[in-house]
Design a protein around this motif. Sequence first.
Motif, mmCIF file in Angstrom:
data_model
loop_
_atom_site.group_PDB
_atom_site.id
_atom_site.type_symbol
_atom_site.label_atom_id
_atom_site.label_comp_id
_atom_site.label_asym_id
_atom_site.label_seq_id
_atom_site.Cartn_x
_atom_site.Cartn_y
_atom_site.Cartn_z
ATOM 1 N N PRO A 12 0.828 -1.207 0.000
ATOM 2 C CA PRO A 12 0.000 0.000 0.000
ATOM 3 C C PRO A 12 0.865 1.261 0.000
ATOM 4 C CG PRO A 12 0.149 -0.891 2.219
ATOM 5 C CD PRO A 12 0.931 -1.823 1.333
ATOM 6 N N VAL A 13 0.402 2.294 -0.709
ATOM 7 C CA VAL A 13 1.061 3.597 -0.688
ATOM 8 C C VAL A 13 0.041 4.648 -0.279
ATOM 9 C CG1 VAL A 13 2.819 2.973 -2.371
ATOM 10 C CG2 VAL A 13 0.659 3.916 -3.169
ATOM 11 N N HIS A 14 0.529 5.856 0.051
ATOM 12 C CA HIS A 14 -0.318 6.871 0.662
ATOM 13 C C HIS A 14 -1.402 7.388 -0.270
ATOM 14 C CE1 HIS A 14 1.624 7.470 4.562
ATOM 15 N NE2 HIS A 14 2.771 7.227 3.961
ATOM 16 N N GLU A 15 -1.077 7.582 -1.550
ATOM 17 C CA GLU A 15 -2.031 8.223 -2.454
ATOM 18 C C GLU A 15 -1.861 7.701 -3.871
ATOM 19 O OE1 GLU A 15 -1.245 12.354 -2.263
ATOM 20 O OE2 GLU A 15 0.839 12.182 -2.908
ATOM 21 N N VAL A 16 -2.915 7.865 -4.657
ATOM 22 C CA VAL A 16 -2.920 7.364 -6.027
ATOM 23 C C VAL A 16 -1.808 7.994 -6.856
ATOM 24 C CG1 VAL A 16 -4.253 7.390 -8.174
ATOM 25 C CG2 VAL A 16 -5.372 6.746 -6.026
ATOM 26 N N ALA A 17 -1.515 9.279 -6.625
ATOM 27 C CA ALA A 17 -0.492 9.963 -7.424
ATOM 28 C C ALA A 17 0.869 9.298 -7.310
ATOM 29 C CB ALA A 17 -0.394 11.429 -6.989
#
Length: 268
Positions: free
Chosen positions: A131-136
Amino acid sequence: MQGVTADLGAPTTGFVDLPSSRQGCAEVWFFTPQQEIDACGHVTVAIATALAETGTWEPGKAAVQAAGGLHELRLRQDDHGVIVEMRQQLQHFEPLDPAPNLVPILGPTTRPSGRRPVALAGTGLRHMLVPVHEVAALAQLPMIASDIATASHRFKVDTIGVWAFDPGDQPEVRVRMRDLCAAIGAVEEPASGTTSGALALANVLTPQRPRLVVTMGVEMGRPSLLSVQVDFDGSRPTAVCVLGRSRLVLAGRVVIPVTFSWVTNPWS
């Protein structure tokens, strides 16, 4: 089969046998240009669609048997064509705590988000889910094939699914994901039913929100949409149903020359 797959050059090719003794069941072998793999969700959907559209399979229940196990299918017809539902069982799930340092391989955007753990999960193939913080952040992945393959071999996984929650208030959970597959073939796949199924079963959903919508392939310019429904036993996810459609983009015939050889008996 490996040679045909390499000539075709598709990310994954499925070879189908229809045993006459098992109506509605197909035996399938999946190959990337690099190797044989145990399962492939999007090719399973394509195979079922092709068999339905050619009249080989009728709407209703069917099944695909591959090296990764038996996947039950259900085929439905609507005004837009065939819908394929593919059931998957969680075969492996392992949260990685503490999370491994993936920054040297996948870049600074892959620092743990804190909301969900990095996990190993699989329903036929083995996936690392990051998982990463944001779609960007997904557009900033370095996408170096050798590094992706090295990390995959290190953790004994087939692909690395890097994902982020899609913002918004919807009844279903929405995520964006990139599936990195350099260890088994293409650097990235624009759609993956097994990775989406594994993510849905990896404690991302709840009984109150059992449906996951996964958008993939955006950064490749080949966007896809997968819908996933999870069955729960109390609070524990037990099985998943991935829904998808496919469309015909190429048709042809593969002709394999056959060479005959014989041995002459000098005593005859």
